[in-house]
Design a protein around this motif. Structure first.
Motif, PDB file in Angstrom:
ATOM      1  N   ILE A  89     -11.657  54.113  -1.652  1.00  0.00           N
ATOM      2  CA  ILE A  89     -11.455  53.624  -3.025  1.00  0.00           C
ATOM      3  C   ILE A  89     -11.706  54.755  -4.021  1.00  0.00           C
ATOM      4  N   LYS A  90     -12.668  55.608  -3.687  1.00  0.00           N
ATOM      5  CA  LYS A  90     -13.003  56.700  -4.615  1.00  0.00           C
ATOM      6  C   LYS A  90     -11.829  57.656  -4.864  1.00  0.00           C
ATOM      7  N   TYR A  91     -10.918  57.725  -3.918  1.00  0.00           N
ATOM      8  CA  TYR A  91      -9.794  58.661  -4.084  1.00  0.00           C
ATOM      9  C   TYR A  91      -8.702  58.131  -5.020  1.00  0.00           C
ATOM     10  N   ILE A  92      -8.701  56.826  -5.269  1.00  0.00           N
ATOM     11  CA  ILE A  92      -7.646  56.294  -6.156  1.00  0.00           C
ATOM     12  C   ILE A  92      -8.191  55.754  -7.480  1.00  0.00           C
ATOM     13  N   ALA A  93      -9.528  55.559  -7.533  1.00  0.00           N
ATOM     14  CA  ALA A  93     -10.116  54.843  -8.681  1.00  0.00           C
ATOM     15  C   ALA A  93      -9.962  55.579 -10.007  1.00  0.00           C
ATOM     16  N   ASP A  94      -9.712  56.890  -9.963  1.00  0.00           N
ATOM     17  CA  ASP A  94      -9.594  57.637 -11.220  1.00  0.00           C
ATOM     18  C   ASP A  94      -8.195  57.533 -11.822  1.00  0.00           C
ATOM     19  N   VAL A  96      -5.520  54.729 -10.414  1.00  0.00           N
ATOM     20  CA  VAL A  96      -4.781  53.480 -10.136  1.00  0.00           C
ATOM     21  C   VAL A  96      -5.011  52.471 -11.265  1.00  0.00           C
ATOM     22  N   ASN A  97      -3.974  51.690 -11.592  1.00  0.00           N
ATOM     23  CA  ASN A  97      -4.085  50.708 -12.673  1.00  0.00           C
ATOM     24  C   ASN A  97      -4.372  49.302 -12.156  1.00  0.00           C
ATOM     25  N   TRP A  98      -3.751  48.960 -11.039  1.00  0.00           N
ATOM     26  CA  TRP A  98      -3.909  47.619 -10.472  1.00  0.00           C
ATOM     27  C   TRP A  98      -4.191  47.725  -8.973  1.00  0.00           C
ATOM     28  N   ILE A  99      -5.104  46.887  -8.483  1.00  0.00           N
ATOM     29  CA  ILE A  99      -5.291  46.740  -7.039  1.00  0.00           C
ATOM     30  C   ILE A  99      -5.070  45.264  -6.720  1.00  0.00           C
ATOM     31  N   HIS A 100      -3.986  44.977  -5.987  1.00  0.00           N
ATOM     32  CA  HIS A 100      -3.591  43.578  -5.745  1.00  0.00           C
ATOM     33  C   HIS A 100      -4.266  42.955  -4.536  1.00  0.00           C
ATOM     34  N   SER A 101      -4.868  43.776  -3.703  1.00  0.00           N
ATOM     35  CA  SER A 101      -5.198  43.326  -2.351  1.00  0.00           C
ATOM     36  C   SER A 101      -6.698  43.240  -2.101  1.00  0.00           C
ATOM     37  N   VAL A 102      -7.441  42.791  -3.092  1.00  0.00           N
ATOM     38  CA  VAL A 102      -8.894  42.676  -2.934  1.00  0.00           C
ATOM     39  C   VAL A 102      -9.208  41.361  -2.225  1.00  0.00           C
ATOM     40  N   LEU A 108     -14.765  44.763  -4.631  1.00  0.00           N
ATOM     41  CA  LEU A 108     -14.908  44.734  -6.099  1.00  0.00           C
ATOM     42  C   LEU A 108     -16.099  45.589  -6.526  1.00  0.00           C
ATOM     43  N   LYS A 109     -17.168  45.480  -5.754  1.00  0.00           N
ATOM     44  CA  LYS A 109     -18.374  46.238  -6.066  1.00  0.00           C
ATOM     45  C   LYS A 109     -18.099  47.741  -6.022  1.00  0.00           C
ATOM     46  N   GLU A 110     -17.366  48.154  -5.008  1.00  0.00           N
ATOM     47  CA  GLU A 110     -17.037  49.582  -4.877  1.00  0.00           C
ATOM     48  C   GLU A 110     -16.057  50.024  -5.973  1.00  0.00           C
ATOM     49  N   ILE A 111     -15.103  49.172  -6.319  1.00  0.00           N
ATOM     50  CA  ILE A 111     -14.175  49.528  -7.417  1.00  0.00           C
ATOM     51  C   ILE A 111     -14.968  49.666  -8.715  1.00  0.00           C
ATOM     52  N   GLU A 112     -15.886  48.727  -8.956  1.00  0.00           N
ATOM     53  CA  GLU A 112     -16.741  48.791 -10.153  1.00  0.00           C
ATOM     54  C   GLU A 112     -17.476  50.137 -10.223  1.00  0.00           C
ATOM     55  N   LYS A 113     -18.034  50.530  -9.079  1.00  0.00           N
ATOM     56  CA  LYS A 113     -18.806  51.776  -9.034  1.00  0.00           C
ATOM     57  C   LYS A 113     -17.918  53.001  -9.279  1.00  0.00           C
TER      58      LYS A 113
END
Ligand SMILES: *Cc1c(COP(=O)(O)O)cnc(C)c1O
Length: 234
Positions: A89-94, A96-102, A108-113
């Protein structure tokens, strides 16, 4: 695929969305076309951009990371639609606009971080298993409430809706009930809208079943082969 073909395909899909939505008594402007460019080269994406399209979907984290780095156009909106690997997740979080597949609260916790570290906000959709097929992924309908509650106090991820993948069938009428199920879950979980949860989108419908998905309430359709041609692999 040739440039003319991509531009022509995009136009014909947009027209189809307009017609199906209008016939169903819906406003076509409510529906976002996500062009699924997985396995296709950057040139194809750039052809679509030239034709005026800006929303793209990818289902591999590494491929998305590479394409986002190579295609530096800030107007492009990137959607991740595939299997999530927590450690990537860390490689796309900077970017990506939408993640459809949570499908799990821990994602969610990792995306938040990670989005927090990048000082941005990522839009998330919770994927629900509507087909009953394990390999399609998604949480069980009964887990949805807990997942939504887990996100209410986040600052860097907003849960904006649900995503589902129907069973692959020849006749899309056969999966209408699966889309209906996702819409019912969408309606019955509106009561969890609080803080960073605001269910407003339904991501459902692919090349084969887009029409039925729109009739059943889709606000995002994810279309690959009808735009970019057949793929050799997924
Ligand atoms: C590949 C893919 C699509 C697009 O599929 P097509 O049948 O080519 O339109 C849509 N959603 C997801 C999650 C996918 O992996």
């Amino acid at each position: 695929m040739s440039d003319q073909d991509i531009a022509r395909n995009l136009k014909s899909i947009q027209q189809k969305i307009e017609k199906v939505a209008t016939d169903a008594g819906r406003d076509p402007k409510e529906i976002t076309l996500v062009a699924v460019s997985k396995t296709k080269p950057n040139e194809d994406i750039l052809e679509a951009v030239t034709a005026g399209h800006l929303q793209f979907g990818e289902n591999r984290m590494k491929e998305l990371e590479d394409k986002m780095a190579e295609i530096e156009l800030t107007d492009v909106v990137w959607h991740f639609i595939g299997n999530i690997q927590t450690n990537k997740i860390k490689y796309i979080a900077d970017r990506v606009n939408w993640i459809h597949s949570v499908e799990k609260a821990k994602y969610l916790k990792e995306i938040e971080k990670r989005a927090g570290k990048a000082n941005r906000v990522v839009n998330a959709l919770i994927q629900v298993n509507i087909s009953g097929e394990k390999q399609k992924g998604g949480c069980e309908p009964e887990d949805l409430a807990n997942i939504l509650e887990s996100a209410q106090n986040y600052d860097h991820v907003i849960v904006r809706g649900l995503m589902g993948m129907a069973t692959f069938v020849d006749d899309p009428e056969d999966v209408r009930s699966e889309f209906k199920l996702l819409k019912e879950l969408f309606d019955s979980h509106q009561k969890y809208n609080e803080g960073s949860v605001n269910l407003e989108h339904l991501s459902m419908g692919m090349t084969n079943d887009m029409e039925v998905a729109i009739q059943e309430g889709a606000t995002m359709v994810r279309i690959g082969s009808a735009i970019f041609g057949e793929r050799n692999y997924d």
